[in-house]
Write an enzyme that holds these catalytic residues in place. Structure first.
Site, mmCIF file in Angstrom:
data_model
loop_
_atom_site.group_PDB
_atom_site.id
_atom_site.type_symbol
_atom_site.label_atom_id
_atom_site.label_comp_id
_atom_site.label_asym_id
_atom_site.label_seq_id
_atom_site.Cartn_x
_atom_site.Cartn_y
_atom_site.Cartn_z
ATOM 1 N N SER A 58 6.684 -3.423 6.009
ATOM 2 C CA SER A 58 6.803 -2.492 4.889
ATOM 3 C C SER A 58 7.772 -1.358 5.172
ATOM 4 O O SER A 58 8.003 -0.524 4.299
ATOM 5 C CB SER A 58 5.421 -1.914 4.547
ATOM 6 O OG SER A 58 4.825 -1.345 5.691
ATOM 7 N N HIS A 112 8.130 -8.447 1.304
ATOM 8 C CA HIS A 112 7.094 -7.424 1.431
ATOM 9 C C HIS A 112 6.077 -7.586 0.305
ATOM 10 O O HIS A 112 6.316 -7.184 -0.826
ATOM 11 C CB HIS A 112 7.730 -6.025 1.395
ATOM 12 C CG HIS A 112 6.725 -4.928 1.506
ATOM 13 N ND1 HIS A 112 6.911 -3.696 0.953
ATOM 14 C CD2 HIS A 112 5.497 -4.891 2.112
ATOM 15 C CE1 HIS A 112 5.868 -2.937 1.201
ATOM 16 N NE2 HIS A 112 4.994 -3.639 1.898
ATOM 17 N N GLU A 133 8.686 -7.304 -2.705
ATOM 18 C CA GLU A 133 10.018 -6.747 -2.463
ATOM 19 C C GLU A 133 10.799 -7.747 -1.617
ATOM 20 O O GLU A 133 10.343 -8.141 -0.535
ATOM 21 C CB GLU A 133 9.922 -5.431 -1.692
ATOM 22 C CG GLU A 133 9.605 -4.229 -2.510
ATOM 23 C CD GLU A 133 9.646 -2.966 -1.666
ATOM 24 O OE1 GLU A 133 10.327 -2.019 -2.079
ATOM 25 O OE2 GLU A 133 8.999 -2.919 -0.606
ATOM 26 N N ASN A 140 7.933 1.953 -0.911
ATOM 27 C CA ASN A 140 7.426 2.986 -0.007
ATOM 28 C C ASN A 140 8.311 4.227 -0.003
ATOM 29 O O ASN A 140 7.825 5.338 0.209
ATOM 30 C CB ASN A 140 7.280 2.431 1.409
ATOM 31 C CG ASN A 140 5.975 1.671 1.575
ATOM 32 O OD1 ASN A 140 4.986 1.964 0.906
ATOM 33 N ND2 ASN A 140 5.962 0.689 2.447
#
Length: 285
Positions: free
Chosen positions: A120, A141, A153, A191
């Protein structure tokens, strides 16, 4: 090449087992790889219990449950990845460990096989540098819980090829996921956007701005979030979140990502969230 067999390295962890379930539910064979066969067998049993709950809730049939579990094969050695068309690494966030795994996978897997990481925050480019096929290394991800969350992702390293990207997107579509394309920056896209909010919520609690309940209530009812930031951290695991926050702070120097003392102390105390029964909130085990 078509993807029919997927290996998940670290398939017994929170994210790994969720990926195993998501892939198997989509009808693909899965090699659940752990460090030894006993751990792998227990991991399959854990996934089986989750699947059984879906049967009890009437979301899938017993026959479907049995088929899903039959498609999962526990494996106790990394060498089993040689049988896969796609390998997804899902071990914890340690760049040296991941690079060692990618180096070994590069030696084990066929030259046409894509090597993906569920990281991540760590660099896909750096992981690719541990192999002789950086053009076939990519980030996939998933989000927790992986069988439920629709997004993956797809992260491009500097040497990831467009062909690898297309194959990865096709695979994600096949297992019912939507994708976004992200650059290989710390934290990628989600993130990068989300961690300042999560970290800010912990700082707000540490500084006494409000109770944990009111912080989460404010974001759920005031911003229409489906879950509060502190409850989300409990779901992710405070130890996992701390690893990601630390990596992003070290790589960017951005104070928005600097973990606060409360977060560190909770991890030191073993209050990791749902998986331990206590984090910012208390959970029944």
């Amino acid at each position: 090449m078509p993807v029919n067999i997927v290996a998940v390295v670290g398939g017994g962890g929170t994210m790994g087992s969720g990926i195993v379930q998501a892939v198997s539910q989509a009808g693909l064979a899965v090699l659940l790889i752990e460090q030894d066969s006993a751990v792998a067998e227990k991991a399959k049993e854990k996934v089986g219990k989750v699947i059984q709950k879906l049967v009890e809730k009437g979301k899938i049939s017993k026959a479907d449950s049995e088929a899903i579990q039959e498609r999962i094969r526990p494996c106790g050695t990394l060498e089993e990845a040689a049988k896969a068309d796609l390998v997804i690494e899902a071990v914890y966030e340690n760049i040296n460990l991941k690079k060692e795994i990618f180096k070994r996978l590069d030696e084990i897997a066929g030259p046409e096989v894509i090597l993906a990481s569920n990281t991540s925050a760590l660099s896909i480019t750096e992981l690719g540098s541990a192999t002789s096929r950086p053009d076939k290394v990519i980030g996939l991800h998933f989000f927790n819980p992986a069988p439920v969350m629709k997004l993956v992702e797809v992260v491009m390293g500097l040497k990831t090829s467009e062909e690898t990207y297309r194959t990865a997107v096709e695979f994600c579509a096949r297992i019912g996921k939507e994708t976004v394309r992200a650059k290989d920056t710390p934290g990628f896209l989600v993130n990068w956007l989300q961690i300042p909010l999560l970290n800010g919520a912990v700082y707000a609690l540490e500084n006494g701005l409000a109770s944990a309940e009111d912080i989460d209530k404010a974001m759920v009812l005031g911003c229409n979030h489906p879950i509060g930031p502190l409850a989300l951290l409990d779901l992710i695991g405070l130890d996992n979140a701390l690893d990601v926050f630390t990596v992003m702070y070290e790589q960017t120097g951005d104070m928005r990502y600097r973990p606060c003392t409360l977060h560190k102390r909770m991890v030191q105390a073993g209050k990791l969230g749902r998986k331990t029964g206590e984090g910012f909130f208390i959970y029944k085990k």
